[in-house]
Motif scaffolding. Structure first.
Motif: not given
Length: 253
Positions: A143-144, A223-225, A242-244
């Motif tokens: 992920i970014s 990612a954290k979900i 979901a994202a950093n």
């Protein structure tokens, strides 16, 4: 290890085969049915892809449970569950928009072991298995690390425009998120964010078959979900974020 390898080889093989069915039928569909009040379409391609996948699973793993978008729930009282969306992005497919995929995951006791998302038009295969990272056509993806709202690109999926959708869009606007995109395939949206082609993902009103494969792929990509409230995502959740960690906290605060 042998069972994990067996799942990987099998799940990727049937996804590519089902994708070939979709590619062959793309642009040739005539009969379209609608399943619900939101105008959610289903086509002969959905059924043909699903039939191939289920037949292959039944032959290889006859005692396993299967949950599929069109054919429903086949409960064999097994610890293993195959979760299938044979054509994610059917609306795009019916309008000759080349943005759709096959999505397949396998879980044991409600823990996803492996997932594959295959885009047959662009020959892109996203894959992950628990503890071994995520890949695109065999190359590791992540992920970014974009952390500023104004620079982030959010991929969204929703089931109709309603008050909840508008509230979420207002939240993004109020918190400085400049770019929100709905691309017509929940699974590919997750896969794209996993590969750094977007920075965050949100789904409203998602079904398990929409996101199961994408959940393990984006998780293994770093990612954290959670659900939209920040609570742990599980098989009963109807929303997904979901994202950093930094962007995730901004979206769910």
């Amino acid at each position: 290890m042998l069972k994990e390898l067996m799942f990987k080889n099998f799940i990727t093989k049937i996804a590519v085969e089902a994708g070939g069915i979709l590619r062959e039928k793309f642009g040739k569909i005539r009969g379209i049915k609608f399943k619900d009040k939101f105008g959610d379409p289903v086509t002969e391609a959905d059924y043909a892809s699903e039939k191939h996948i289920i037949s292959a699973i039944r032959k290889k793993f006859p005692t396993h449970n299967i949950l599929s978008e069109e054919d429903g729930n086949h409960n064999r009282q097994s610890d293993y569950l195959w979760i299938i969306d044979p054509l994610d992005g059917t609306s795009n497919f019916t309008m000759d928009i080349p943005f759709f995929c096959v999505s397949i995951a396998v879980a044991r006791k409600n823990k996803i072991l492996a997932g594959v998302i295959y885009d047959p038009i662009h020959s892109e295969l996203f894959f992950a298995e628990k503890g071994n990272g995520a890949s695109l056509n065999g190359k590791k993806i992540a992920i970014s690390n974009v952390s500023k709202s104004r620079l982030s690109r959010v991929m969204m999926a929703w089931n109709g425009i309603n008050a909840k959708t508008l509230d979420v869009l207002k939240m993004f606007s109020d918190n400085g998120f400049a770019k929100v995109r709905a691309i017509g395939s929940a699974a590919l949206g997750l896969a794209y964010v996993a590969a750094g082609r977007g920075d965050a993902y949100m789904s409203l009103g998602c079904k398990l078959w929409d996101v199961a494969a994408g959940v393990i792929i984006i998780s293994e990509a770093g990612a954290k979900i959670s659900d939209i409230s920040g609570k742990k995502w599980d098989f009963q959740s109807s929303t997904l974020v979901a994202a950093n960690k930094i962007l995730h906290s901004k979206i769910t605060k």
